[in-house]
Design a protein around this motif. Structure first.
Motif, PDB file in Angstrom:
ATOM      1  N   TRP A  74      -6.042  48.674  14.323  1.00  0.00           N
ATOM      2  CA  TRP A  74      -7.221  47.701  15.170  1.00  0.00           C
ATOM      3  C   TRP A  74      -7.005  48.461  16.498  1.00  0.00           C
ATOM      4  O   TRP A  74      -7.992  48.466  17.300  1.00  0.00           O
ATOM      5  CB  TRP A  74      -5.991  46.438  14.728  1.00  0.00           C
ATOM      6  CG  TRP A  74      -6.571  45.058  15.758  1.00  0.00           C
ATOM      7  CD1 TRP A  74      -7.574  44.624  14.843  1.00  0.00           C
ATOM      8  CD2 TRP A  74      -7.021  44.768  17.670  1.00  0.00           C
ATOM      9  NE1 TRP A  74      -8.238  43.997  15.601  1.00  0.00           N
ATOM     10  CE2 TRP A  74      -7.606  43.743  17.419  1.00  0.00           C
ATOM     11  CE3 TRP A  74      -6.227  45.623  18.079  1.00  0.00           C
ATOM     12  CZ2 TRP A  74      -7.932  42.840  18.644  1.00  0.00           C
ATOM     13  CZ3 TRP A  74      -6.126  44.713  19.081  1.00  0.00           C
ATOM     14  CH2 TRP A  74      -7.279  44.069  19.266  1.00  0.00           C
ATOM     15  N   ARG A 133     -16.038  44.689  14.569  1.00  0.00           N
ATOM     16  CA  ARG A 133     -14.609  44.226  15.312  1.00  0.00           C
ATOM     17  C   ARG A 133     -14.385  44.833  14.155  1.00  0.00           C
ATOM     18  O   ARG A 133     -14.020  43.730  13.126  1.00  0.00           O
ATOM     19  CB  ARG A 133     -15.043  43.612  16.395  1.00  0.00           C
ATOM     20  CG  ARG A 133     -16.377  44.169  17.335  1.00  0.00           C
ATOM     21  CD  ARG A 133     -16.398  43.000  18.451  1.00  0.00           C
ATOM     22  NE  ARG A 133     -16.823  43.143  19.600  1.00  0.00           N
ATOM     23  CZ  ARG A 133     -17.874  42.258  20.046  1.00  0.00           C
ATOM     24  NH1 ARG A 133     -17.819  41.190  20.445  1.00  0.00           N
ATOM     25  NH2 ARG A 133     -18.559  43.181  21.493  1.00  0.00           N
ATOM     26  N   ALA A 134     -13.168  44.974  14.508  1.00  0.00           N
ATOM     27  CA  ALA A 134     -11.952  44.885  13.751  1.00  0.00           C
ATOM     28  C   ALA A 134     -11.058  43.882  13.058  1.00  0.00           C
ATOM     29  O   ALA A 134     -10.775  43.124  12.112  1.00  0.00           O
ATOM     30  CB  ALA A 134     -10.491  45.718  14.473  1.00  0.00           C
ATOM     31  N   ASP A 147      -9.985  51.073  17.592  1.00  0.00           N
ATOM     32  CA  ASP A 147     -11.310  50.202  17.514  1.00  0.00           C
ATOM     33  C   ASP A 147     -10.910  49.726  18.571  1.00  0.00           C
ATOM     34  O   ASP A 147     -12.558  49.909  19.493  1.00  0.00           O
ATOM     35  CB  ASP A 147     -11.475  49.732  15.968  1.00  0.00           C
ATOM     36  CG  ASP A 147     -12.463  48.618  16.032  1.00  0.00           C
ATOM     37  OD1 ASP A 147     -13.549  49.751  15.208  1.00  0.00           O
ATOM     38  OD2 ASP A 147     -12.978  47.217  16.758  1.00  0.00           O
ATOM     39  N   LYS A 190     -15.489  58.719  15.351  1.00  0.00           N
ATOM     40  CA  LYS A 190     -15.648  57.267  15.269  1.00  0.00           C
ATOM     41  C   LYS A 190     -16.959  56.955  15.367  1.00  0.00           C
ATOM     42  O   LYS A 190     -17.644  55.602  15.067  1.00  0.00           O
ATOM     43  CB  LYS A 190     -15.340  56.397  16.070  1.00  0.00           C
ATOM     44  CG  LYS A 190     -13.062  56.442  15.953  1.00  0.00           C
ATOM     45  CD  LYS A 190     -13.015  55.966  14.896  1.00  0.00           C
ATOM     46  CE  LYS A 190     -11.608  55.632  14.272  1.00  0.00           C
ATOM     47  NZ  LYS A 190     -11.325  54.638  13.885  1.00  0.00           N
ATOM     48  N   ASN A 194     -14.372  50.070  21.834  1.00  0.00           N
ATOM     49  CA  ASN A 194     -15.186  49.140  22.156  1.00  0.00           C
ATOM     50  C   ASN A 194     -15.325  49.443  23.811  1.00  0.00           C
ATOM     51  O   ASN A 194     -16.582  49.324  24.644  1.00  0.00           O
ATOM     52  CB  ASN A 194     -14.726  48.632  21.490  1.00  0.00           C
ATOM     53  CG  ASN A 194     -15.194  47.887  20.086  1.00  0.00           C
ATOM     54  OD1 ASN A 194     -16.380  48.194  19.465  1.00  0.00           O
ATOM     55  ND2 ASN A 194     -14.695  46.916  19.716  1.00  0.00           N
TER      56      ASN A 194
END
Length: 288
Positions: free
Chosen positions: A230, A102-103, A233, A272, A237
């Motif tokens: 960010w 994760r970022a 990302d 992604k 998620n």
């Protein structure tokens, strides 16, 4: 029928096409796994190894080092892998977790280098057992067939990384600017209200009472990635979570995440994650 070795992550040829894969590699002298892993170009994600017993040896160009029980190694993306059982050791059993982070984890994945960019960590005695139990739990969860296993595994891995950071000197801990924390919370709570293009930064800057350039600078400084990267990302998620746990259509998920165009969302997701949203949902549910 696919070659069997492509289905076993302990043997060459496995694709690692996932955000979290984990296991235990029981290398015994002259056993089936007694060979050197050789990946000159490394992998797309990170791998953390924990030696459970015996000794392993890791090579990098003309250097090498031995890892012992309790040692953790981290191989970043693109870093060459060449390691195996140490010649005079009867075994090398090690747990491993492969993941795409994760970022928020960016600064937590910078470990002291052993050789090349391969990081190393050996916890102090009072933390050894707690971290090992947590790491093994990540492996167990990742190998389960539960539909939430990847999410739980990622959450446990985040907990592992945080505990490791807490064990370090206060000088090495990262203190996030409270305005960056506010920005992160605002973004994740308002995916469907923010502009789809980079003008969303103006909305964020207004919320935290900073100029767009100032919040962008602070965000990159604190998080290690741009505010746009960010957000993307975090949206991916969230998309994975919704695809796994809800009956929402792909169009509805796209709208909830702030994408006006379902097809654009699908292209971004595939780029992604490696699978289209439809295929991702099919793969998840076909496991159960």
């Amino acid at each position: 029928m696919p070659n069997e070795q492509h289905q076993d992550p302990l043997l060459p040829g496995y694709s690692f096409n996932a955000h979290l894969v984990a296991g235990l590699t029981p290398i015994n002298k002259n056993g089936i796994y007694d060979f050197f892993v050789d990946r000159p170009e490394g992998m797309q994600g990170y791998i953390i190894n924990l030696t459970r017993s015996g000794e392993g040896e890791v090579y990098y160009k003309d250097q090498s080092f031995v890892c012992h029980k309790g040692d953790y190694l981290i191989f970043p993306p693109g870093e060459s892998h060449y390691y195996g059982r140490r010649a005079n050791s009867e075994q090398w059993h090690h747990y491993w977790v492969y993941f795409r982070p994760r970022a928020l984890w960016t600064n937590w994945l910078v470990w002291p280098n052993k050789i090349g960019k391969i990081g190393y960590f050996c916890p102090k005695r009072d933390l050894t057992e707690k971290l090992e139990k947590l790491f093994i739990k990540i492996v167990d969860i990742a190998q389960s067939s539960d539909m939430y296993s990847e999410l739980l595994g990622m959450n446990l891995l985040e907990s592992f990384l945080i505990r490791r950071m807490r064990s370090l000197s206060k000088l090495n801990e990262k203190n996030y600017d409270y305005r960056v924390v506010l920005a992160c919370n605002y973004i994740t709570e308002n995916f469907n209200k923010l502009s789809q293009d980079d003008s969303f930064i103006n909305q964020v800057s207004h919320y935290v009472h900073l100029s767009p350039s100032r919040i962008s600078h602070l965000f990159k400084e604190n998080m290690g990635v741009s505010i746009s990267v960010w957000r993307e990302d975090q949206r991916m998620n969230r998309a994975k979570f919704l695809l796994q746990t809800t009956p929402l259509s792909i169009c509805q998920i796209a709208q909830e995440l702030g994408y006006k165009d379902q097809f654009y969302f699908s292209r971004v997701f595939k780029n992604k994650i490696g699978l289209s949203p439809k295929k991702f949902r099919y793969v998840i549910y076909s496991k159960h």
